[in-house]
Scaffold this active site. Structure first.
Site, PDB file in Angstrom:
ATOM      1  N   ARG A 209      -0.113  14.559  -7.190  1.00 33.57           N
ATOM      2  CA  ARG A 209      -0.262  13.615  -6.066  1.00 33.57           C
ATOM      3  C   ARG A 209       0.492  12.313  -6.317  1.00 33.57           C
ATOM      4  O   ARG A 209       1.237  11.831  -5.469  1.00 33.57           O
ATOM      5  CB  ARG A 209      -1.759  13.308  -5.859  1.00 33.57           C
ATOM      6  N   ILE A 210       0.312  11.733  -7.513  1.00 33.24           N
ATOM      7  CA  ILE A 210       0.922  10.423  -7.769  1.00 33.24           C
ATOM      8  C   ILE A 210       2.403  10.566  -8.118  1.00 33.24           C
ATOM      9  O   ILE A 210       3.250   9.833  -7.585  1.00 33.24           O
ATOM     10  CB  ILE A 210       0.147   9.675  -8.883  1.00 33.24           C
TER      11      ILE A 210
ATOM     12  N   ASP B 203       7.375  19.074 -15.209  1.00 31.44           N
ATOM     13  CA  ASP B 203       6.060  19.619 -14.842  1.00 31.44           C
ATOM     14  C   ASP B 203       6.166  21.134 -14.888  1.00 31.44           C
ATOM     15  O   ASP B 203       6.498  21.772 -13.885  1.00 31.44           O
ATOM     16  CB  ASP B 203       5.621  19.129 -13.445  1.00 31.44           C
TER      17      ASP B 203
ATOM     18  N   ARG C 149      -3.623   7.863 -18.138  1.00 29.97           N
ATOM     19  CA  ARG C 149      -4.843   7.655 -18.927  1.00 29.97           C
ATOM     20  C   ARG C 149      -4.446   7.187 -20.318  1.00 29.97           C
ATOM     21  O   ARG C 149      -3.435   7.639 -20.875  1.00 29.97           O
ATOM     22  CB  ARG C 149      -5.648   8.957 -19.069  1.00 29.97           C
TER      23      ARG C 149
ATOM     24  N   ASP D  65      -1.128   0.415 -17.859  1.00 28.17           N
ATOM     25  CA  ASP D  65      -2.310   0.092 -17.044  1.00 28.17           C
ATOM     26  C   ASP D  65      -3.593   0.653 -17.655  1.00 28.17           C
ATOM     27  O   ASP D  65      -4.690   0.277 -17.249  1.00 28.17           O
ATOM     28  CB  ASP D  65      -2.112   0.687 -15.633  1.00 28.17           C
TER      29      ASP D  65
ATOM     30  N   GLU E 138     -11.220   0.955 -23.191  1.00 30.41           N
ATOM     31  CA  GLU E 138     -11.151  -0.040 -22.116  1.00 30.41           C
ATOM     32  C   GLU E 138     -12.479  -0.788 -22.011  1.00 30.41           C
ATOM     33  O   GLU E 138     -13.522  -0.141 -21.931  1.00 30.41           O
ATOM     34  CB  GLU E 138     -10.819   0.648 -20.790  1.00 30.41           C
TER      35      GLU E 138
ATOM     36  N   HIS F  28      -6.192  -1.543 -15.824  1.00 30.80           N
ATOM     37  CA  HIS F  28      -6.556  -0.297 -15.118  1.00 30.80           C
ATOM     38  C   HIS F  28      -6.845  -0.594 -13.634  1.00 30.80           C
ATOM     39  O   HIS F  28      -7.880  -0.184 -13.098  1.00 30.80           O
ATOM     40  CB  HIS F  28      -7.771   0.371 -15.787  1.00 30.80           C
TER      41      HIS F  28
ATOM     42  N   ALA G  31      -5.001   1.400  -8.986  1.00 30.33           N
ATOM     43  CA  ALA G  31      -5.536   1.977  -7.744  1.00 30.33           C
ATOM     44  C   ALA G  31      -6.466   0.994  -7.035  1.00 30.33           C
ATOM     45  O   ALA G  31      -7.215   1.393  -6.147  1.00 30.33           O
ATOM     46  CB  ALA G  31      -6.286   3.267  -8.050  1.00 30.33           C
TER      47      ALA G  31
HETATM   48  P1  NAD Z   1      -2.597  15.617 -10.194  1.00 31.39           P
HETATM   49  O1  NAD Z   1      -3.606  16.560 -10.744  1.00 31.39           O
HETATM   50  O2  NAD Z   1      -2.340  15.611  -8.723  1.00 31.39           O
HETATM   51  O3  NAD Z   1      -1.182  15.852 -10.925  1.00 31.39           O
HETATM   52  C1  NAD Z   1      -1.060  16.078 -12.302  1.00 31.39           C
HETATM   53  C2  NAD Z   1       0.209  16.900 -12.524  1.00 31.39           C
HETATM   54  O4  NAD Z   1       0.410  16.999 -13.931  1.00 31.39           O
HETATM   55  C3  NAD Z   1       0.125  18.323 -11.980  1.00 31.39           C
HETATM   56  O5  NAD Z   1       1.219  18.590 -11.122  1.00 31.39           O
HETATM   57  C4  NAD Z   1       0.149  19.217 -13.229  1.00 31.39           C
HETATM   58  O6  NAD Z   1       0.876  20.412 -13.014  1.00 31.39           O
HETATM   59  C5  NAD Z   1       0.880  18.315 -14.219  1.00 31.39           C
HETATM   60  N1  NAD Z   1       0.530  18.623 -15.604  1.00 31.39           N
HETATM   61  C6  NAD Z   1      -0.679  18.901 -16.132  1.00 31.39           C
HETATM   62  N2  NAD Z   1      -0.591  19.110 -17.470  1.00 31.39           N
HETATM   63  C7  NAD Z   1       0.711  18.955 -17.779  1.00 31.39           C
HETATM   64  C8  NAD Z   1       1.447  19.026 -18.998  1.00 31.39           C
HETATM   65  N3  NAD Z   1       0.835  19.322 -20.160  1.00 31.39           N
HETATM   66  N4  NAD Z   1       2.778  18.799 -18.951  1.00 31.39           N
HETATM   67  C9  NAD Z   1       3.403  18.499 -17.791  1.00 31.39           C
HETATM   68  N5  NAD Z   1       2.769  18.424 -16.592  1.00 31.39           N
HETATM   69  C10 NAD Z   1       1.441  18.647 -16.592  1.00 31.39           C
HETATM   70  O7  NAD Z   1      -3.025  14.171 -10.713  1.00 31.39           O
HETATM   71  P2  NAD Z   1      -2.713  12.761 -10.026  1.00 31.39           P
HETATM   72  O8  NAD Z   1      -3.687  12.491  -8.953  1.00 31.39           O
HETATM   73  O9  NAD Z   1      -1.275  12.658  -9.745  1.00 31.39           O
HETATM   74  O10 NAD Z   1      -3.135  11.781 -11.248  1.00 31.39           O
HETATM   75  C11 NAD Z   1      -2.312  11.696 -12.399  1.00 31.39           C
HETATM   76  C12 NAD Z   1      -2.984  10.847 -13.463  1.00 31.39           C
HETATM   77  O11 NAD Z   1      -3.158   9.518 -12.979  1.00 31.39           O
HETATM   78  C13 NAD Z   1      -4.378  11.305 -13.917  1.00 31.39           C
HETATM   79  O12 NAD Z   1      -4.483  11.141 -15.313  1.00 31.39           O
HETATM   80  C14 NAD Z   1      -5.310  10.335 -13.253  1.00 31.39           C
HETATM   81  O13 NAD Z   1      -6.507  10.187 -13.981  1.00 31.39           O
HETATM   82  C15 NAD Z   1      -4.470   9.074 -13.301  1.00 31.39           C
HETATM   83  N6  NAD Z   1      -4.845   8.024 -12.344  1.00 31.39           N
HETATM   84  C16 NAD Z   1      -4.854   6.734 -12.770  1.00 31.39           C
HETATM   85  C17 NAD Z   1      -5.160   5.724 -11.873  1.00 31.39           C
HETATM   86  C18 NAD Z   1      -5.139   4.290 -12.293  1.00 31.39           C
HETATM   87  O14 NAD Z   1      -5.836   3.490 -11.700  1.00 31.39           O
HETATM   88  N7  NAD Z   1      -4.347   3.899 -13.247  1.00 31.39           N
HETATM   89  C19 NAD Z   1      -5.504   6.045 -10.558  1.00 31.39           C
HETATM   90  C20 NAD Z   1      -5.463   7.369 -10.165  1.00 31.39           C
HETATM   91  C21 NAD Z   1      -5.131   8.369 -11.070  1.00 31.39           C
END
Ligand code: NAD
Length: 320
Positions: free
Chosen positions: A150-151, A170, A231, A255, A260, A279, A282
Site C-alpha cells: 500500500r505505502i 518485492d 518499523r 521515523d 520507542e 513515528h 501517519a
Molecule cells: P503492505 O503489507 O501493504 O506492503 C508490504 C509489502 O512488503 C508487500 O508488498 C510484501 O510483498 C512486501 N514484503 C514483505 N516481506 C518482504 C521481504 N522480506 N522482502 C521484500 N518485500 C517484502 O504494508 P504497508 O501498508 O505498505 O506498510 C509497510 C510498512 O509501513 C509496515 O511495516 C507498516 O507497519 C509500516 N507503517 C508505518 C507507519 C508510520 O507511521 N511510520 C504507518 C503505516 C505503516
C-alpha cells in the site's frame, strides 16, 4: 457491547461508536495490572501502539476483535488471537498517502540543506549562500522502493511526479505488475548498489529484522539517502549510526525506532546527517481522522456481522 480505546485517537471514531450505541472506555495508562483490569470484560479493543501480549490477552474474557489504528501489528500476539479465534483488524485504506508524503519530505530535507539555509538567512548570512554545501535534485535520480504494498506504491506515484527512475524490490510480486506501475523490478543487492534514494516499506517479521545492516549499507552509494518509515529493527541502528558517522552514505530519515521513544542518549542524536521524526508519518490530521473512523468501523461492522466490513481489513480471517 463495550469497546476499549487504548491511547488517544481522533474523536471521529469515538463519535461513530457512541452513535451506534457501543459503550466506549478510554484507557491511557498501559501498566499491565491496569490493562488486565480494564480489558477484562471488553468486547473490542481499538489499539494504537501499546503492546498486547499473551500475558494481557489471556485476561480478556470477552474479547472478539482487536482493531489496530494503523496497518502494522507487530505489537499484538497474533498466534494467541488465531488460537482463540479473536479477529485482528487494520486500517488498510487510511494511511498510505500520509506516510508517502512523509517519505518525500525526508527526501527533500536530506538533499536541500533546508535547516542550514534557514539558519543562514535568520543569522544575517544571506550572502554566504554559495558557501552552503551542495544541494541536489530528485529529477532523474534512482530510487529503490523495498516493499511495494500500500505505502510503497503511493511512494512510487509521488516519485514519478518528480521524474525519478523507480526500482522496486518485492519478490512476492509479479514483475509484470511492477512494470505496469512504471517501475523496474530489481534484486535487493543490485538495487542498493545503484540507488540514490532507498525507502523501506516492509512489515517487521523474522525475515525482515536487520534487513538493512552493515552488509547492505556497504553496497549503497556514497551520496545516497536511506529512509525508514516502516518499523524499527528493520534497519540495524548501530550499523546505520556507523555508516552515517563515517559518511559512508549521505544521510538518513528515520521515523521508527527499535525502542520507542528512543533512549535519551541514543547515538543518532549526535549526528547532523540524519533527520528523525517521532513515528508520526501517519499522523496528519486527515489521516488520524481516517484511521480513527476506519478502526471503529471495523469494530462495529465485525461485532454486528455486517456486510459493510472491508474484508481486506481482517488480517486473520481464515482463523475465525
Ligand atoms: P503492505 O503489507 O501493504 O506492503 C508490504 C509489502 O512488503 C508487500 O508488498 C510484501 O510483498 C512486501 N514484503 C514483505 N516481506 C518482504 C521481504 N522480506 N522482502 C521484500 N518485500 C517484502 O504494508 P504497508 O501498508 O505498505 O506498510 C509497510 C510498512 O509501513 C509496515 O511495516 C507498516 O507497519 C509500516 N507503517 C508505518 C507507519 C508510520 O507511521 N511510520 C504507518 C503505516 C505503516
Amino acid at each position: 457491547m463495550k469497546v476499549a480505546i487504548l491511547g488517544t485517537v481522533h474523536p471521529k471514531g469515538l463519535e461513530f461508536l457512541r452513535e451506534n450505541d457501543l459503550e466506549v472506555i478510554e484507557v491511557k495508562n498501559f501498566e499491565n495490572q491496569i490493562l488486565k483490569k480494564e480489558l477484562k470484560f471488553v468486547d473490542a479493543i481499538l489499539l494504537r501502539t501499546s503492546i498486547l501480549d499473551k500475558n494481557i490477552l489471556q485476561h480478556c474474557n470477552n474479547l472478539k476483535i482487536i482493531s489496530r489504528h494503523g496497518v502494522g501489528y507487530d505489537n499484538v500476539d497474533l498466534d494467541y488471537l488465531n488460537e482463540r479465534k479473536i479477529a485482528l483488524g487494520i486500517t488498510s485504506t487510511s494511511n498510505a498517502v500520509s506516510v508517502s508524503e512523509h517519505v518525500m519530505s525526508f527526501f527533500m530535507y536530506l538533499t536541500k540543506n533546508l535547516s542550514l539555509s534557514d539558519s543562514y538567512v535568520k543569522q544575517g548570512n544571506f550572502d554566504k549562500r554559495s558557501e552552503l554545501p551542495d544541494i541536489f535534485e530528485l529529477y532523474k535520480k534512482k530510487v529503490l522502493i523495498m516493499g511495494f504494498g500500500r505505502i510503497g506504491k503511493e511512494v512510487a506515484k509521488r516519485c514519478l511526479g518528480f521524474d525519478m527512475d523507480i526500482y522496486v524490490y518485492d519478490p512476492f510480486l509479479d514483475g509484470e505488475f511492477i512494470k505496469e506501475k512504471n517501475c523496474v523490478p530489481i534484486e535487493k543487492e543490485d538495487g542498493l548498489g545503484i540507488a540514490d534514494f532507498v525507502s523501506i516499506h516492509l512489515p517487521l517479521n523474522k525475515n525482515t529484522k536487520n534487513f538493512i545492516s552493515q552488509t547492505e549499507l556497504k553496497l549503497m552509494k556514497k551520496n545516497s539517502v536511506l529512509v525508514n518509515t516502516s518499523r524499527g529493527g528493520i534497519v540495524n541502528e548501530n550499523d546505520l549510526y556507523q555508516a552515517l558517522k563515517s559518511k559512508k552514505i549521505r544521510g538518513a530519515g528515520i521515523d521508527v525506532f527499535i525502542s520507542e521513544p528512543p533512549e535519551s542518549n541514543h547515538p543518532f542524536f549526535q549526528l547532523d546527517n540524519i533527520l528523525l521524526t517521532p513515528h508520526n508519518a501517519a499522523l496528519t490530521l486527515e489521516c488520524r481522522a481516517r484511521m480513527s473512523l476506519e478502526a471503529s468501523e471495523n469494530i462495529f461492522y465485525f461485532l454486528k456481522n455486517m456486510p459493510e466490513l472491508n474484508e481486506k481489513n481482517l488480517v486473520n480471517k481464515k482463523f475465525l
